[in-house]
Every structure is written in C-alpha cells, then in structure tokens.
Design an enzyme around this catalytic site. Structure first.
Site, PDB file in Angstrom:
ATOM      1  CG  PHE A  77      -2.231   0.587   1.078  1.00 45.95           C
ATOM      2  CD1 PHE A  77      -3.359  -0.212   1.001  1.00 45.95           C
ATOM      3  CD2 PHE A  77      -2.384   1.958   0.977  1.00 45.95           C
ATOM      4  CE1 PHE A  77      -4.618   0.340   0.836  1.00 45.95           C
ATOM      5  CE2 PHE A  77      -3.628   2.521   0.811  1.00 45.95           C
ATOM      6  CZ  PHE A  77      -4.752   1.712   0.740  1.00 45.95           C
TER       7      PHE A  77
ATOM      8  CG  PHE B 208      -5.211  -4.405   9.640  1.00 45.68           C
ATOM      9  CD1 PHE B 208      -5.618  -3.603  10.707  1.00 45.68           C
ATOM     10  CD2 PHE B 208      -5.761  -5.678   9.537  1.00 45.68           C
ATOM     11  CE1 PHE B 208      -6.534  -4.057  11.637  1.00 45.68           C
ATOM     12  CE2 PHE B 208      -6.674  -6.145  10.464  1.00 45.68           C
ATOM     13  CZ  PHE B 208      -7.069  -5.336  11.518  1.00 45.68           C
ATOM     14  CD  GLU B 209      -3.148  -6.923   5.801  1.00 48.33           C
ATOM     15  OE1 GLU B 209      -2.639  -5.866   5.380  1.00 48.33           O
ATOM     16  OE2 GLU B 209      -4.368  -7.057   5.976  1.00 48.33           O
TER      17      GLU B 209
ATOM     18  CB  VAL C 174      -1.178   4.528   7.589  1.00 41.85           C
ATOM     19  CG1 VAL C 174      -2.687   4.307   7.488  1.00 41.85           C
ATOM     20  CG2 VAL C 174      -0.504   3.245   8.022  1.00 41.85           C
ATOM     21  CB  ILE C 175      -1.755   8.507   3.313  1.00 38.73           C
ATOM     22  CG1 ILE C 175      -0.239   8.292   3.157  1.00 38.73           C
ATOM     23  CG2 ILE C 175      -2.135   9.950   2.975  1.00 38.73           C
ATOM     24  CD1 ILE C 175       0.303   8.471   1.750  1.00 38.73           C
TER      25      ILE C 175
ATOM     26  N   GLY D 228     -10.797   9.921   3.884  1.00 41.77           N
ATOM     27  CA  GLY D 228     -11.991  10.639   4.310  1.00 41.77           C
ATOM     28  C   GLY D 228     -12.821   9.913   5.357  1.00 41.77           C
ATOM     29  CB  THR D 229     -13.575   6.612   6.172  1.00 42.49           C
ATOM     30  OG1 THR D 229     -12.415   5.777   5.980  1.00 42.49           O
ATOM     31  CG2 THR D 229     -14.276   6.817   4.835  1.00 42.49           C
TER      32      THR D 229
ATOM     33  CG  HIS E  65      -9.563   2.211   6.559  1.00 40.80           C
ATOM     34  ND1 HIS E  65     -10.126   0.979   6.760  1.00 40.80           N
ATOM     35  CD2 HIS E  65      -8.385   1.967   5.925  1.00 40.80           C
ATOM     36  CE1 HIS E  65      -9.342   0.046   6.269  1.00 40.80           C
ATOM     37  NE2 HIS E  65      -8.272   0.618   5.762  1.00 40.80           N
TER      38      HIS E  65
ATOM     39  CG  PHE F 292       6.965   1.960  14.644  1.00 40.52           C
ATOM     40  CD1 PHE F 292       6.039   0.995  14.295  1.00 40.52           C
ATOM     41  CD2 PHE F 292       6.537   3.266  14.803  1.00 40.52           C
ATOM     42  CE1 PHE F 292       4.697   1.324  14.107  1.00 40.52           C
ATOM     43  CE2 PHE F 292       5.201   3.606  14.618  1.00 40.52           C
ATOM     44  CZ  PHE F 292       4.281   2.637  14.264  1.00 40.52           C
TER      45      PHE F 292
HETATM   46  N1  INI Z   1      -2.771   0.232   4.482  1.00 40.04           N
HETATM   47  C1  INI Z   1      -1.638   0.939   4.462  1.00 40.04           C
HETATM   48  O1  INI Z   1      -0.545   0.368   4.628  1.00 40.04           O
HETATM   49  N2  INI Z   1      -1.669   2.289   4.273  1.00 40.04           N
HETATM   50  C2  INI Z   1      -2.843   2.966   4.088  1.00 40.04           C
HETATM   51  O2  INI Z   1      -2.802   4.205   3.900  1.00 40.04           O
HETATM   52  C3  INI Z   1      -4.065   2.244   4.116  1.00 40.04           C
HETATM   53  N3  INI Z   1      -5.313   2.931   3.920  1.00 40.04           N
HETATM   54  O3  INI Z   1      -5.331   4.157   3.906  1.00 40.04           O
HETATM   55  O4  INI Z   1      -6.346   2.287   3.787  1.00 40.04           O
HETATM   56  C4  INI Z   1      -3.997   0.835   4.311  1.00 40.04           C
HETATM   57  N4  INI Z   1      -5.104   0.087   4.324  1.00 40.04           N
HETATM   58  C5  INI Z   1      -5.085  -1.340   4.081  1.00 40.04           C
HETATM   59  C6  INI Z   1      -4.933  -2.156   5.332  1.00 40.04           C
HETATM   60  O5  INI Z   1      -3.648  -2.011   5.885  1.00 40.04           O
HETATM   61  C7  INI Z   1      -5.158  -3.640   5.027  1.00 40.04           C
HETATM   62  O6  INI Z   1      -4.178  -4.098   4.133  1.00 40.04           O
HETATM   63  C8  INI Z   1      -6.544  -3.912   4.425  1.00 40.04           C
HETATM   64  O7  INI Z   1      -7.552  -3.384   5.258  1.00 40.04           O
HETATM   65  C9  INI Z   1      -6.778  -5.436   4.250  1.00 40.04           C
HETATM   66  O8  INI Z   1      -6.653  -6.139   5.476  1.00 40.04           O
END
Ligand code: INI
Length: 156
Positions: free
Chosen positions: A25, A60-61, A84-85, A88-89, A91, A116
């Site tokens: 991502f 998240f993983e 992670v950026i 609008g939600t 998340h 980290f």
């Molecule tokens: N994961 C990121 O590493 N950076 C982000 O900016 C991001 N946004 O913005 O959604 C993001 N989302 C995905 C998340 O980490 C999981 O891979 C996904 O939810 C599937 O489990």
C-alpha cells in the site's frame, strides 16, 4: 561525567540477519523507505544475503507477519516499513492503532528488536517529506534504531 557504567550500542551491522516487512500500500513511498534502510544497513556492514524482504498488503497485516518472523528466531532484528495516509473515513485510525499496538506487542512478546518505520501522515505531502526529502528518510531512522537496539540488547 562518564564514570558511571554506560551501555550503548555500536552501529555495526556486520554478521546480523535482518528481516524487512514492507507493505505494498502506498508503494511509491514505501519503496523509498526500503531503499534508504538498505543503503544505511549496507553502509554499516550488513551483507545483502543476510536481508530477507517480505512484501505484505498493508500496515494492518504487519503485526502478524512480524510475529511469524520473530517466532522463526532466524533474525536479529525486524524492520517494519509502511505508510498510512489519512483518507476521508476513520479507517486510518484503526489501521494505525492496530499496526503500532501489534508491532509493539510482538517486540515485547518475542524479545526481538523491531524498527518502527511506519509513516502515519495526514496527507501525501507529509509522506513524501518523510521518504527521502525535506524531513529526511524515516526508513533510515528506523533502520538505525533497530541496529542500535539489537546491539544494546546483546549487552543486557
Ligand atoms: N494500508 C496501508 O498500509 N496504508 C494505508 O494508507 C491504508 N489505507 O489508507 O487504507 C492501508 N489500508 C489497508 C490495510 O492495511 C489492510 O491491508 C486492508 O484493510 C486489508 O486487510
């Protein structure tokens, strides 16, 4: 001043085995963090063949994959690199909180230093600034922190 016992880590990466966990991502940012970290570690003596790069979907993983690597007991340290950026939600808040909590938990549970290097930014400009421009390269800083922590922990 220096008559007290002091433990400090040498920034020497010779002979270490390191795993880098990097999310896909925002890969245009994360690739810069990886490049900076590898350049730093190699200039401090790490051999290319002693680095394992693990690509994962998103931040998240990260905790799960860091846990697997730590449990394997093959690495002196792990470097978690991602971006992670904010969108609008809400998340963003969930991803950042779970990634940072999870990584900290793995570091303590498995007694393994984890650098980290997860950017948590309000916008793309902030991420670009931290990926090798105005505000430096956070991949380099996380690599340096991991290296110093490995060397400190060896002495404790
Ligand atoms: N994961 C990121 O590493 N950076 C982000 O900016 C991001 N946004 O913005 O959604 C993001 N989302 C995905 C998340 O980490 C999981 O891979 C996904 O939810 C599937 O489990």
């Amino acid at each position: 001043m220096h008559s007290i016992n002091t433990v400090a880590g040498q920034l020497d990466a010779k002979g270490l085995k390191v795993a880098i966990v990097a999310s896909r991502f925002n890969d245009f940012i994360v690739d810069r963090l990886i490049g900076g970290a590898l350049d730093y570690l190699e200039r401090h003596g790490l051999q290319k063949q002693d680095v394992t790069l693990v690509r994962i979907p998103g931040a998240f993983e990260m905790p799960l994959v860091c846990q697997k690597l730590a449990a394997a007991r093959k690495y002196d340290g792990i470097l978690a690199l991602g971006a992670v950026i904010r969108g609008g939600t809400p998340h963003f808040d969930y991803v950042c909180a779970e990634a940072s909590k999870g990584i900290a938990h793995v570091m303590l549970a498995y007694d393994t230093p984890i650098g980290f290097g997860l950017l948590t930014c309000d916008n793309i400009e902030q991420a670009i600034e931290r990926a090798g421009s105005k505000a430096g390269n956070k991949g380099v800083e996380a690599a340096a922190a991991m290296l110093e922590t490995i060397r400190v922990c060896e002495q404790l």
